[in-house]
Write a protein that holds these residues in place. Structure first.
Motif, short mmCIF file in Angstrom:
data_model
loop_
_atom_site.label_atom_id
_atom_site.label_comp_id
_atom_site.label_asym_id
_atom_site.label_seq_id
_atom_site.Cartn_x
_atom_site.Cartn_y
_atom_site.Cartn_z
N GLY A 69 -4.24 1.45 -7.87
CA GLY A 69 -4.31 1.41 -6.43
C GLY A 69 -3.58 0.24 -5.80
O GLY A 69 -3.02 0.36 -4.70
N ARG A 72 0.04 -0.25 -4.10
CA ARG A 72 0.35 -0.20 -2.67
C ARG A 72 1.00 -1.50 -2.19
O ARG A 72 1.79 -1.50 -1.24
CB ARG A 72 -0.93 0.05 -1.86
CG ARG A 72 -1.48 1.46 -2.01
CD ARG A 72 -2.75 1.63 -1.21
NE ARG A 72 -3.21 3.00 -1.27
CZ ARG A 72 -3.95 3.51 -2.26
NH1 ARG A 72 -4.30 2.73 -3.27
NH2 ARG A 72 -4.33 4.77 -2.25
N ARG A 129 -6.97 -1.98 -2.43
CA ARG A 129 -6.78 -0.61 -2.88
C ARG A 129 -6.65 0.39 -1.75
O ARG A 129 -6.84 1.59 -1.93
CB ARG A 129 -7.94 -0.21 -3.81
CG ARG A 129 -7.92 -1.00 -5.11
CD ARG A 129 -9.05 -0.61 -6.04
NE ARG A 129 -8.90 -1.27 -7.34
CZ ARG A 129 -9.80 -1.19 -8.32
NH1 ARG A 129 -10.91 -0.47 -8.14
NH2 ARG A 129 -9.59 -1.80 -9.47
N ASP A 130 -6.33 -0.09 -0.57
CA ASP A 130 -6.05 0.82 0.55
C ASP A 130 -4.89 0.26 1.34
O ASP A 130 -4.52 -0.92 1.22
CB ASP A 130 -7.28 1.04 1.43
CG ASP A 130 -7.79 -0.24 2.08
OD1 ASP A 130 -7.05 -0.84 2.88
OD2 ASP A 130 -8.92 -0.66 1.77
N ASP A 131 -4.31 1.10 2.16
CA ASP A 131 -3.09 0.73 2.88
C ASP A 131 -3.31 -0.39 3.89
O ASP A 131 -2.43 -1.24 4.08
CB ASP A 131 -2.50 1.96 3.59
CG ASP A 131 -1.90 2.95 2.62
OD1 ASP A 131 -1.40 2.51 1.57
OD2 ASP A 131 -1.91 4.16 2.92
N ASP A 132 -4.47 -0.41 4.53
CA ASP A 132 -4.72 -1.45 5.53
C ASP A 132 -4.77 -2.83 4.89
O ASP A 132 -4.17 -3.78 5.41
CB ASP A 132 -6.03 -1.16 6.28
CG ASP A 132 -5.91 0.00 7.25
OD1 ASP A 132 -4.76 0.39 7.57
OD2 ASP A 132 -6.96 0.53 7.68
N LYS A 133 -5.47 -2.95 3.77
CA LYS A 133 -5.53 -4.25 3.10
C LYS A 133 -4.16 -4.63 2.56
O LYS A 133 -3.76 -5.80 2.62
CB LYS A 133 -6.56 -4.21 1.97
CG LYS A 133 -8.01 -4.31 2.41
CD LYS A 133 -8.93 -4.50 1.22
CE LYS A 133 -10.38 -4.70 1.67
NZ LYS A 133 -10.93 -3.51 2.32
#
Length: 237
Positions: A69, A72, A129-133
């Motif tokens: 993840g 990204r 593990r996400d696009d915002d972070k």
């Protein structure tokens, strides 16, 4: 070309493992073109086998199945920096200690100048593990070649993967020096390098990154196929 690039990714992964810059966690990648990059296998980098398949990842879009993840972060760097050719996510000892303190190193010796105007800090211990972070981390990186994530490692980007590997080694040493200054009680009074001196010191001449690549990858079973030996130069330092 892609086979040669994949060899370079594997050689880089094992070099980072041998140098103690990664352990069970970490990953590295190399840009293929404007739309794609190759990332190392999703396993401890020191255990990547010769010939093991790397994964092609789109610069924009969903991560392929099986890709970690935090890749990204690589996507965000390649999107934001067309000149970036390689990315390393790593967790070396001195850097981890300094990041856990929520501090970034200052420009105290030559290696630090490659991170001018200063190493960034993402002040969040959660896994990215996400696009915002991921977007937040790269924003915190700013114009620097590197960013620390509090209690969670670092990311560096270079013009090539070979350069990014060298920058990872540099950042670990920069953090070592900063911790030494803190331990000696001199962090507030020891000299730092100013912007003009930093710009002059952060040279790529004299095979700076080529020699570090040779040092870190010497003896690797795929080294000869991944990159040719650096030519001798009478101008080398």
């Amino acid at each position: 070309m892609r086979d040669t690039l994949a060899k370079t990714v594997r050689v880089a992964a094992r070099a980072l493992g041998r140098a103690g810059l990664v352990h069970a966690y970490g990953h590295c990648s190399a840009r293929i073109d404007a739309d794609q990059f190759l990332v190392c296998p999703s396993r401890p980098m020191g255990l990547v086998r010769p010939g093991e398949a790397c994964t092609t990842v789109p610069v924009t879009g969903a991560l392929p199945a099986g890709v970690l993840g935090e890749v990204r972060l690589h996507q965000r760097i390649y999107q934001a920096r067309p000149q970036a050719g390689g990315v390393v996510r790593f967790m070396s000892p001195n850097m981890m200690a300094l990041a856990a303190l929520g501090r970034v190193p200052r420009m105290r010796h030559g290696f630090a100048t490659y991170f001018a105007p200063g190493v960034g800090l993402w002040d969040d211990v959660q896994l990215v593990r996400d696009d915002d972070k991921a977007a937040g981390v790269i924003a915190a990186m700013g114009e620097s070649a590197g960013v620390l994530m509090r209690g969670n490692g670092a990311v560096v980007a270079g013009a090539s993967l070979e350069e990014a590997v060298g920058l990872a080694w540099y950042l670990e040493d920069v953090c070592r020096v900063e911790l030494a200054a803190l331990s000696a009680g001199l962090a507030d009074t020891a000299p730092v390098i100013g912007p003009e001196a930093a710009a002059a010191r952060a040279t790529r001449a004299g095979l700076i990154f080529e020699r570090m690549w040779d040092h870190l990858t010497d003896g690797d079973p795929e080294r000869a196929d991944a990159a040719p030996p650096s030519p001798p130069s009478p101008l080398a330092d």
